[in-house]
Design a protein around this motif. Structure first.
Motif, PDB file in Angstrom:
ATOM      1  N   UNK A 407       0.811  -1.224   0.000  1.00  0.00           N
ATOM      2  CA  UNK A 407       0.000   0.000   0.000  1.00  0.00           C
ATOM      3  C   UNK A 407       0.843   1.272   0.000  1.00  0.00           C
ATOM      4  N   UNK A 408       0.202   2.347  -0.433  1.00  0.00           N
ATOM      5  CA  UNK A 408       0.812   3.671  -0.343  1.00  0.00           C
ATOM      6  C   UNK A 408       0.874   4.111   1.122  1.00  0.00           C
ATOM      7  N   UNK A 409      -0.150   3.773   1.899  1.00  0.00           N
ATOM      8  CA  UNK A 409      -0.184   4.135   3.311  1.00  0.00           C
ATOM      9  C   UNK A 409      -1.614   4.183   3.807  1.00  0.00           C
ATOM     10  N   UNK A 410      -1.781   4.580   5.070  1.00  0.00           N
ATOM     11  CA  UNK A 410      -3.112   4.751   5.645  1.00  0.00           C
ATOM     12  C   UNK A 410      -3.571   6.190   5.419  1.00  0.00           C
ATOM     13  N   UNK A 411      -4.784   6.342   4.925  1.00  0.00           N
ATOM     14  CA  UNK A 411      -5.311   7.669   4.633  1.00  0.00           C
ATOM     15  C   UNK A 411      -5.457   8.485   5.921  1.00  0.00           C
ATOM     16  N   UNK A 412      -4.942   9.694   5.891  1.00  0.00           N
ATOM     17  CA  UNK A 412      -5.101  10.646   7.000  1.00  0.00           C
ATOM     18  C   UNK A 412      -4.620  10.081   8.331  1.00  0.00           C
ATOM     19  N   UNK A 413      -3.593   9.229   8.281  1.00  0.00           N
ATOM     20  CA  UNK A 413      -3.053   8.664   9.519  1.00  0.00           C
ATOM     21  C   UNK A 413      -1.554   8.425   9.338  1.00  0.00           C
ATOM     22  N   UNK A 414      -0.797   9.514   9.361  1.00  0.00           N
ATOM     23  CA  UNK A 414       0.644   9.418   9.142  1.00  0.00           C
ATOM     24  C   UNK A 414       1.344   8.621  10.239  1.00  0.00           C
ATOM     25  N   UNK A 415       0.824   8.716  11.447  1.00  0.00           N
ATOM     26  CA  UNK A 415       1.453   8.011  12.563  1.00  0.00           C
ATOM     27  C   UNK A 415       1.337   6.500  12.374  1.00  0.00           C
ATOM     28  N   UNK A 416       0.132   6.034  12.003  1.00  0.00           N
ATOM     29  CA  UNK A 416      -0.069   4.594  11.783  1.00  0.00           C
ATOM     30  C   UNK A 416       0.743   4.113  10.585  1.00  0.00           C
ATOM     31  N   UNK A 417       0.846   4.955   9.546  1.00  0.00           N
ATOM     32  CA  UNK A 417       1.640   4.592   8.376  1.00  0.00           C
ATOM     33  C   UNK A 417       3.106   4.426   8.767  1.00  0.00           C
ATOM     34  N   UNK A 418       3.635   5.367   9.551  1.00  0.00           N
ATOM     35  CA  UNK A 418       5.038   5.315   9.974  1.00  0.00           C
ATOM     36  C   UNK A 418       5.312   4.096  10.858  1.00  0.00           C
ATOM     37  N   UNK A 419       4.312   3.690  11.637  1.00  0.00           N
ATOM     38  CA  UNK A 419       4.475   2.505  12.496  1.00  0.00           C
ATOM     39  C   UNK A 419       4.499   1.220  11.680  1.00  0.00           C
ATOM     40  N   UNK A 420       3.821   1.234  10.538  1.00  0.00           N
ATOM     41  CA  UNK A 420       3.617   0.008   9.759  1.00  0.00           C
ATOM     42  C   UNK A 420       4.604  -0.137   8.609  1.00  0.00           C
ATOM     43  N   UNK A 421       4.990   0.971   7.976  1.00  0.00           N
ATOM     44  CA  UNK A 421       5.915   0.934   6.836  1.00  0.00           C
ATOM     45  C   UNK A 421       7.272   1.483   7.248  1.00  0.00           C
ATOM     46  N   UNK A 422       8.343   0.717   6.982  1.00  0.00           N
ATOM     47  CA  UNK A 422       9.685   1.204   7.273  1.00  0.00           C
ATOM     48  C   UNK A 422      10.142   2.146   6.156  1.00  0.00           C
ATOM     49  N   UNK A 423      11.204   2.873   6.407  1.00  0.00           N
ATOM     50  CA  UNK A 423      11.695   3.842   5.419  1.00  0.00           C
ATOM     51  C   UNK A 423      12.188   3.161   4.146  1.00  0.00           C
TER      52      UNK A 423
END
Length: 555
Positions: A407-423
């Motif tokens: 996925x690209x990430x979680x919509x409107x949830x940068x914190x959850x995206x950062x927790x789930x996807x590594x750099x």
């Protein structure tokens, strides 16, 4: 997206494990993907695969069949309706095209796939949601994905807040008239759609927290469909194709990508508006269904129900099971009853576009309890949750996945995206897993669902598989129950089979003979049904809340 870390000289040909990078690689043949810079939508890609097939006629082959009414929509009719709907929508809402979000709330119907394809071809982001959602749940989804328009049946539309372009009632004459537009020539022949554009926002099941909106790009979905197309499953030397019965909700990632897959392969899909076990059996018999993508509870029901013997299910050749783990005992019981039907398990998440691992042939299907092998474009890692160290075959840790399907990430949830996807592009799945020496993935449990008994970790799924094998048990869920001495103890919620009087003591004794002392089930409660998500995942939080409330109310 970072490229897959290939180092051929150090990859084990059996497990796919690269000892240098501590990464598992796919054992599947690589599949061709369009260059990332090429403008291509998932619907254009699926159409290109369909057009390369010579095994069907668009005019005479049915793409969709309504199981209840037997109404059919051929491939050519489907494409015509989709083009007409696109023209009508552009005429009525010229501002709709171009990465705007459309919320869609509808049970499965013959019109729903048409709507999906039409909107996606206009570069509109489709966001389907559960039609059983409450007003507050829908308000949360609207807050997340910011839709400009909604498409809903009249029974649900009243639960929606006002949107900029309003709500179109899918069971209204106005909507149905949009399938007969005379302005199809007004639709641009080629709307520019980048593969990096968002195709869909799908919602995670919410079993470990509040529902999140998962942003999937066209590239994500193209990757999933390419693997399913080029690594087509073979069964007894023949490609599996023909008629598929959909018991799946089309708002869920499993139903969503399987719908696109069915189109790309030129299959006939039989749709059920709502799941009913008897009607499912009737549909298999009536339409000579040979394939069903299902969730594990349906496999369990087929293995155990006495109703099965009343129907001719001889056309059935394959079940594709996904959405939750399927235990060895259930698989063996099903195979004993249906020796000519294969059960192919797969593993995926909304965050992976639905696909990640699977089984491609009859031999792989005998790996009971496994989720199969890594799909072609994906690499995996097993990471020790405590140390962060990448582990080898046979060792349990958190499964991480990387590839162009993530996925690209979680919509409107940068914190959850950062927790789930590594750099560097790894998706942390939250699942405790291991790969065996032949590259097969085994899911032990959700990391957050492990029961902490004293210093030990107890996987609920292991106990559930054992209890499932007990005669007289129809269904089971195991949860952590707080205990002053142990911290948590395993508690089982059990659904008895009709006529069964199995007791708490009998269940506890049965389990105790097969597990280490710390894994014993120490409490049992009997209920009418286990609460589950549409994908068949146990909603443990509901059971934990029920147990902690001390309620005697039946679930």
């Amino acid at each position: 997206m970072p490229s897959l870390s290939q180092s051929p000289g150090t990859i084990d040909p059996n497990s796919g494990f690269n000892s240098a990078t501590r990464t598992f690689h796919s054992l599947r043949p690589p599949v061709p993907l369009p260059p990332p810079s090429q403008p291509f939508s998932i619907t254009q890609y699926a159409s290109s695969l369909l057009n390369s097939s010579t095994s069907f006629s668009p005019e005479t082959t049915s793409f969709l069949i309504d199981a209840a009414s037997a109404t059919r929509v051929s491939y050519s009719q489907f494409l015509e309706k989709s083009q007409s709907l696109s023209a009508s929508l552009l005429s009525k809402f010229p501002e709709l095209s171009g990465q705007k979000v459309a919320l869609i709330i509808s049970p499965p119907s013959l019109d729903l796939p048409v709507l999906y394809f039409s909107l996606i071809s206009l570069n509109v982001i489709v966001s389907p949601a559960n039609p059983l959602s409450t007003p507050s749940e829908l308000a949360h989804l609207v807050e997340l994905c910011k839709p400009v328009i909604a498409f809903a049946t009249s029974s649900v539309a009243k639960n929606l807040p006002a949107l900029p372009l309003g709500t179109i009632l899918m069971d209204s004459p106005e909507f149905l008239s949009m399938f007969n537009s005379s302005k199809t020539n007004d639709v641009p022949k080629q709307i520019y759609i980048s593969q990096s554009d968002t195709a869909a926002i799908l919602y995670s099941s919410g079993t470990t927290g509040r529902v999140k909106g998962v942003e999937l790009t066209h590239r994500n979905l193209i990757t999933v469909i390419a693997d399913l197309y080029y690594n087509k499953r073979t069964s007894s030397g023949e490609e599996e194709s023909g008629v598929a019965l959909f018991t799946l909700p089309l708002f869920h990632v499993f139903g969503f990508f399987m719908l696109i897959r069915g189109f790309a392969l030129g299959e006939t899909l039989v749709l059920m508006e709502r799941f009913d076990f008897v009607k499912m059996l009737e549909a298999v018999e009536k339409y000579r269904v040979n394939y069903m993508p299902v969730s594990p509870p349906i496999v369990v029901a087929l293995a155990k129900s006495d109703l099965v013997a009343k129907y001719d299910l001889s056309s059935l050749k394959l079940l594709g099971s996904g959405g939750a783990a399927l235990g060895r005992e259930t698989s063996e019981r099903f195979t004993a009853r249906f020796p000519n039907v294969e059960v192919a398990q797969g593993y995926g998440m909304t965050e992976t576009g639905g696909g990640a691992t699977g089984m491609n042939n009859q031999e792989e299907s005998t790996r009971y309890g496994s989720g199969g092998r890594l799909s072609a474009s994906i690499e995996g890692k097993i990471v020790d949750p405590g140390t962060g160290k990448a582990l080898g075959p046979g060792q349990q840790g958190e499964l991480w996945l990387r590839g162009p399907n993530i996925m690209k990430g979680y919509v409107a949830d940068n914190a959850a995206t950062a927790e789930t996807l590594t750099s560097d592009g790894w998706l942390k799945t939250g699942d405790l897993c291991y790969f065996d020496s032949d590259g097969f993935l085994y899911i032990v449990d959700r990391l957050k669902e492990l029961i902490k008994y004293k210093a030990y970790q107890v996987p609920p799924a292991e106990l559930e598989h054992i209890i499932h094998s007990i005669p007289g048990v129809a269904d089971v869920a195991v949860i952590p129950y707080p205990d002053e001495d142990a911290g948590q103890i395993p508690m089982a919620y059990v659904v008895r089979s009709p006529g069964s009087n199995i007791s708490e003591r009998e269940i506890q004794d049965f389990v105790a003979k097969q597990v280490s002392p710390y894994k014993k089930v120490r409490r049992v409660a009997f209920i009418n049904a286990i609460p589950k998500s549409p994908a068949g995942k146990i909603l443990r939080r509901e059971l934990v809340n029920h147990a902690l409330s001390g309620a005697s109310a039946r679930l």
